[in-house]
Design an enzyme around this catalytic site. Structure first.
Site, PDB file in Angstrom:
ATOM      1  N   GLU A 151       0.859  -1.190   0.000  1.00  7.20           N
ATOM      2  CA  GLU A 151       0.000   0.000   0.000  1.00  7.20           C
ATOM      3  C   GLU A 151       0.892   1.236   0.000  1.00  7.20           C
ATOM      4  OE1 GLU A 151      -0.304   2.316   2.538  1.00  7.20           O
ATOM      5  OE2 GLU A 151       1.184   1.349   3.816  1.00  7.20           O
ATOM      6  N   LYS A 207       8.100  -1.152  -2.610  1.00 11.98           N
ATOM      7  CA  LYS A 207       7.604  -0.380  -1.465  1.00 11.98           C
ATOM      8  C   LYS A 207       8.749   0.280  -0.682  1.00 11.98           C
ATOM      9  CE  LYS A 207       5.246   1.215   1.806  1.00 11.98           C
ATOM     10  NZ  LYS A 207       3.975   1.687   2.166  1.00 11.98           N
ATOM     11  N   ASN A 211       9.522   4.455  -0.563  1.00 12.18           N
ATOM     12  CA  ASN A 211       9.528   5.260   0.664  1.00 12.18           C
ATOM     13  C   ASN A 211      10.917   5.799   0.982  1.00 12.18           C
ATOM     14  OD1 ASN A 211       6.840   5.174   1.084  1.00 12.18           O
ATOM     15  ND2 ASN A 211       6.894   3.901   2.903  1.00 12.18           N
ATOM     16  N   PHE A 252       7.445  16.599  -2.278  1.00 14.81           N
ATOM     17  CA  PHE A 252       8.402  16.087  -1.286  1.00 14.81           C
ATOM     18  C   PHE A 252       9.716  16.845  -1.288  1.00 14.81           C
ATOM     19  CE2 PHE A 252       6.560  12.612   1.108  1.00 14.81           C
ATOM     20  CZ  PHE A 252       5.294  12.653   0.541  1.00 14.81           C
ATOM     21  N   LEU A 253       9.619  18.121  -1.641  1.00 14.09           N
ATOM     22  CA  LEU A 253      10.773  19.011  -1.515  1.00 14.09           C
ATOM     23  C   LEU A 253      10.430  20.152  -0.566  1.00 14.09           C
ATOM     24  CD1 LEU A 253      12.268  19.321  -5.143  1.00 14.09           C
ATOM     25  CD2 LEU A 253      13.141  17.983  -3.226  1.00 14.09           C
ATOM     26  N   ALA A 255      11.105  21.774   2.766  1.00 11.48           N
ATOM     27  CA  ALA A 255      12.053  21.744   3.881  1.00 11.48           C
ATOM     28  C   ALA A 255      11.302  21.940   5.185  1.00 11.48           C
ATOM     29  CB  ALA A 255      13.087  22.844   3.692  1.00 11.48           C
ATOM     30  N   GLY A 260       8.633  12.228   9.765  1.00 11.83           N
ATOM     31  CA  GLY A 260       8.281  11.365  10.888  1.00 11.83           C
ATOM     32  C   GLY A 260       7.229  10.388  10.415  1.00 11.83           C
ATOM     33  N   CYS A 263       5.886   5.360   8.783  1.00 12.89           N
ATOM     34  CA  CYS A 263       6.482   4.662   7.639  1.00 12.89           C
ATOM     35  C   CYS A 263       7.930   5.046   7.349  1.00 12.89           C
ATOM     36  CB  CYS A 263       5.647   4.885   6.394  1.00 12.89           C
ATOM     37  SG  CYS A 263       4.080   4.042   6.475  1.00 12.89           S
TER      38      CYS A 263
END
Ligand code: UDX
Length: 436
Positions: A151, A207, A211, A252-253, A255, A260, A263
């Site tokens: 998932e 997966k 991540n 996902f850039l 800052a 946390g 996962c």
């Protein structure tokens, strides 16, 4: 189709509720009787947008059932999703004891073909161990398959992510397993969501690789943020400039004070260990972890630089959850920052829209730690406001009112919620991440 989901945690509940929503009959097996009772009444034990509605819908239609009995679960259907926890062991590897238990109990209770599907994040080649365990405990000659279907859902948008996936990854070894998985996901593939069929080892690896890559992106930009602070550049614009490159992408850039949650920290650790177990040193990921851990130190340095000493200082904290739209505090930066503030003698007034309950279980309120039911109450006569989670209600807060309520207008924003110029205009002494 009938579907059994073993484990009523985040992954299990979302998987079960969504499969029921997609027209299947689902039985969720959950060990804890109180949780099952609560679920039967349509109450979700976790805060996840959209989940309550789907639970209610499934319960009303009679397509979403709950039990504590794994035998009932095994009898219920030929499709069994393993959604149990795989927490980190002290050496960083994943604790697979719950997965082993499900494999064992399924084997002992099965009388006809079963497809066991790993949905929990497991190290590559766990499917081999699941297969071996089922074979070992099976006392009849009953056919079965093991598949991997990781998932990728994010807390806070888990229901949306399940129903609108970037991709569905399925690792199978037989035609029978492949057909079942294709049928199960047809409502989504018909809408155009991509389904990638691989072997189980590849699916398992996808997966951890995904991540770890995302965690790497975050640590990368956080290191760039440090560089920006030293050189006068602006990390938000650097991220934007990088993000236009489609090979990099803007997501996902952001800052901040580091990743946390349940996962990333666990999966990066596990991936390092997986590599180590086959004689490879994934040094890159060790650096990702190190940079992430240093975020807390860097943030506390900022607090000390702004306030000099913390003894008897009244500090407001906005945000305890590891990210917005969840009550989850697992591996949240707040878990390291708040005790550090207390240790240095500060009086902390903490507010979070959802996570206070969870946080106060670990840090009970006291003379120096007060939980407020409102963000404005937290900042009353505070000498600094720290922002640890980027909840939307913080971005929308009346900052003029905040400034008036505070004793000193010092804001140290760990999530770059506000624009520095705007904050300065409002009269704040404002510190953020990677910006002048
Ligand atoms: C993640 C993955 O995104 C998901 O695919 C997987 O199934 C489970 O792990 P989740 O942990 O729910 O999901 O949260 P996510 O939104 O990915 O954020 C993880 C952490 O990274 C948070 O602490 C968040 O604050 C941090 N983050 C994220 C950043 O610091 N910067 C970013 O740009 C993005």
């Amino acid at each position: 189709m009938k579907v059994t989901v073993i484990g009523g945690g985040y992954v299990g509940l979302v998987t079960g509720a969504c499969f029921s929503h997609l027209g299947n009959e689902v039985l969720i097996v959950e060990k804890v009787p109180e949780k099952v009772e609560q679920l039967r009444q349509g109450k979700s034990p976790i805060y996840e947008p959209g989940l309550d509605e789907l639970l209610k819908e499934g319960i009303e239609k009679g397509t979403l059932l709950f039990t504590t009995d794994i035998k009932e679960g095994v009898d219920f259907s030929e499709v069994i999703f393993i959604c149990v926890g795989t927490p980190s062991l002290p050496d960083g590897s994943a604790d697979l004891s719950q997965v082993e238990e499900v494999a064992r109990l399924t084997a002992k209770n099965m009388n006809s073909y079963k497809l066991l599907i790993e949905k929990s994040t497991v190290p590559v080649n766990t499917h081999q161990l699941v297969k071996k365990t089922v074979q070992r405990y099976l006392n009849r000659d009953v056919p079965f398959d093991v598949a991997s279907n990781p998932e990728f859902l994010r807390e806070g948008s888990a229901v949306y992510d399940f129903l609108n996936p970037d991709r569905i990854v399925v690792g199978v070894e037989s035609e029978r397993a492949r057909e079942i998985m294709e049928e199960l996901y047809r409502p989504l593939t018909e809408k155009g969501f991509p389904l990638l069929i691989t072997d189980p080892a590849t699916a398992e690896l996808i997966k951890h690789a995904s991540n770890s890559f995302l965690a790497m992106k975050i640590s990368f930009i956080n290191m760039v943020a440090d560089l920006c602070e030293k050189t006068g550049a602006d990390v938000e614009l650097v991220a934007e400039g990088m993000g236009y490159d489609r090979r990099i992408g803007r997501e996902f850039l952001n800052a901040g004070i580091g990743y946390g949650g349940s996962c990333f920290p666990k999966d990066v650790k596990a991936f390092i260990k997986i590599a180590e177990d086959v004689g490879l040193d994934f040094g890159l990921l060790k650096e990702v972890e190190k940079i992430n851990s240093e975020r807390i130190t860097r943030f506390l340095e900022k607090v000390l630089n702004a306030l000099w000493t913390l003894k008897d200082k009244k500090i407001a904290v906005w945000g305890l959850a590891f990210k917005p739209n969840t009550d989850d505090i697992r591996e949240a930066p707040s878990l390291r920052i708040v005790p550090e503030l207390l240790k240095k003698g500060a009086k902390v007034f903490a507010y979070d829209p959802q996570a206070v309950e969870n946080f106060r279980r670990i840090f009970p309120p006291g003379e120096d730690l007060i939980y407020t039911g409102d963000k404005y109450e937290a900042v009353k006569s505070a000498e600094a406001l720290l922002i640890l989670t980027e909840w939307e209600e913080f971005a929308k807060a009346d900052m003029e009112k905040v400034r008036e309520l505070m004793e000193l207008p010092v804001v140290i924003d760990g999530r770059n919620v506000f624009k520095p110029e705007k904050m300065r205009e409002l009269g704040f002494e404002y510190y953020s991440i990677g910006r002048a």
